[in-house]
Design an enzyme around this catalytic site. Structure first.
Site, PDB file in Angstrom:
ATOM      1  N   ASP A 103       0.982  -1.226  -0.101  1.00  0.00           N
ATOM      2  CA  ASP A 103       0.025  -0.055   0.164  1.00  0.00           C
ATOM      3  C   ASP A 103       0.762   1.339   0.082  1.00  0.00           C
ATOM      4  O   ASP A 103       1.467   1.747   1.027  1.00  0.00           O
ATOM      5  CB  ASP A 103      -0.841  -0.005   1.174  1.00  0.00           C
ATOM      6  CG  ASP A 103      -1.779   1.019   1.342  1.00  0.00           C
ATOM      7  OD1 ASP A 103      -1.970   1.902   0.487  1.00  0.00           O
ATOM      8  OD2 ASP A 103      -2.312   1.477   2.500  1.00  0.00           O
ATOM      9  N   ASP A 286      -2.246   5.743  -4.832  1.00  0.00           N
ATOM     10  CA  ASP A 286      -2.407   4.697  -3.683  1.00  0.00           C
ATOM     11  C   ASP A 286      -2.717   3.569  -4.343  1.00  0.00           C
ATOM     12  O   ASP A 286      -3.919   3.347  -4.664  1.00  0.00           O
ATOM     13  CB  ASP A 286      -3.594   5.626  -3.066  1.00  0.00           C
ATOM     14  CG  ASP A 286      -3.940   4.756  -1.689  1.00  0.00           C
ATOM     15  OD1 ASP A 286      -3.442   3.578  -1.593  1.00  0.00           O
ATOM     16  OD2 ASP A 286      -4.656   5.149  -0.797  1.00  0.00           O
TER      17      ASP A 286
END
EC number: 3.4.23.21
Length: 393
Positions: A103, A286
């Site tokens: 992430d 992201d």
């Protein structure tokens, strides 16, 4: 951070890789494999993204295999038809393998542990008593989200093997409690690739920080390719280099604003066909967010261009027939990058389709996997900057 609520796991399969780097450079390649199971939920993806970014209260206005020592490959999974990408990381001595969500929108490395009172029965759990390189820390950590999901526990240190390169004394967060959304998910924790200014406990160095400081990679970069389920899934993370066979054309360098701890960029313009649907807006790259979440006004303009209708929950209903769609194009630092028509539809249910874009009441975009699986990105933590090119189809 983790934005997808998923409840089953699959076996992980290794893939061959090709890595670009200067001679003698060290790097890690982490390929991704596909899981065909799981029904996605756009609404859940939107809600989790809102929760993730609200907690920080943002206020914005030619390649080939290089035969280097240190190259390592860890298979990863494209779970739920592009809902989430996670990979296998080995922690402790002897090493134990954990499936972690990679992430770029967060910076913590946390895992389920035997100290946990409510972790999932199918999760692999770290046991401090079983690792000879475990070091106690004693500090506590806690992550809470606006949707009610959370995780908390204590800090420790141990060795982390990331694609064959051994990070010594990496701070890890051992979960003692976690919400059902984590316990029932497909992974055992999360590996954050954001900047260390947003770690839950201040002063903790990220895995990327330690790869650099311990001399395990020669360049402070990692390349990300996320495969599409429609093309067989797959993908890879490469630390210390990138894979030029995974993109076409040349890489465009884009400056990063990391003042908030994220990989922040500026999108100069968004177009559909010959029509400009939005002028300049800020965005965050992201990999931990499934969808492309746009500022409300931008999302509304994009929806109009595709004849999509607002569902009132951050999602849009869109035509399932993508053959008549033109790509959504972002102009970034003088170059154009597409979201292909097939990526504009995220899920189909009972003859209706939900769009791969939505909104979350932010004045910035969360540029998630809807965009990233169409474009290769090299993240450079040292400058900081990113380099982007369209993926090779």
């Amino acid at each position: 951070m983790k934005f997808t609520l998923i409840s089953s796991c699959i076996a992980i399969a290794a893939l061959a890789v090709a890595v670009d780097a200067a001679p003698g450079e060290k790097k890690i390649s982490i390929p991704l494999a596909k899981n065909p199971n799981y029904k996605p939920s756009a609404k859940n993806a939107i809600q989790k993204a809102i929760a993730k970014y609200n907690k920080h209260k943002i206020n914005t206005s030619t390649g080939g295999i290089v035969p280097d020592a240190g190259v390592g490959t860890v298979p990863m999974t494209d779970y739920g038809n592009d809902v989430e990408y996670y990979g296998q990381v080995t922690i402790g001595t002897p090493g134990k393998k954990f499936n972690l969500d990679f992430d770029t929108g967060s910076s913590d490395l946390w895992i389920a542990s035997t100290l946990c009172t409510n972790c999932g029965s199918r999760q692999t759990k770290y046991d401090p008593k079983q690792s000879s390189t475990y070091q106690a820390d004693g500090r506590t950590w806690s992550i809470s989200y606006g949707d009610g999901s959370s995780a908390s526990g204590i800090l420790a240190k141990d060795n982390v093997n990331l694609g064959g390169l051994l990070i010594k004394g990496q701070t890890i967060e051992l979960a003692k409690r976690e919400a059902a959304s984590f316990a029932n998910g497909p992974n055992d924790g999360l590996l954050g690739l954001g900047f260390d200014t947003i770690t839950t406990v201040r002063g903790v160095k990220t895995p990327m920080d330690n790869l650099i400081s311990q001399g395990l990679i020669s360049r402070p970069i990692f390349g990300v390719y996320l495969g599409k389920a429609s093309n067989g899934g797959g993908g890879e993370y490469i630390f210390g280099g990138y894979d030029s066979t995974k993109f076409k054309g040349s890489l465009t360098t884009v400056p990063i604003d990391n003042s908030r701890g994220w990989w922040g960029i500026t999108v100069d313009r968004a177009t559909v066909g010959t029509s400009t649907v939005a002028s300049s807006f800020d965005g965050i790259l992201d990999t931990g967010t499934t969808l492309l979440i746009l500022p409300n006004n931008v999302a509304a303009s994009v929806a109009r261009a595709y004849g999509a209708s607002d569902n009132g929950d951050g999602t849009y209903t869109i035509s399932c027939d993508t053959s008549r769609f033109k790509p959504l194009v972002f102009s970034i630092n003088g170059a154009s990058f597409q979201v292909s028509p097939d990526s504009l539809v995220f899920e189909e249910y009972q003859g209706q389709c939900i769009a791969g874009f939505g909104y979350g009441n932010f004045d910035f975009a969360i540029i998630g996997d809807t965009f990233l699986k169409n474009n290769y990105v090299v993240f450079n933590q040292g400058v900081p900057e990113v380099q982007i090119a369209p993926v090779a189809q």
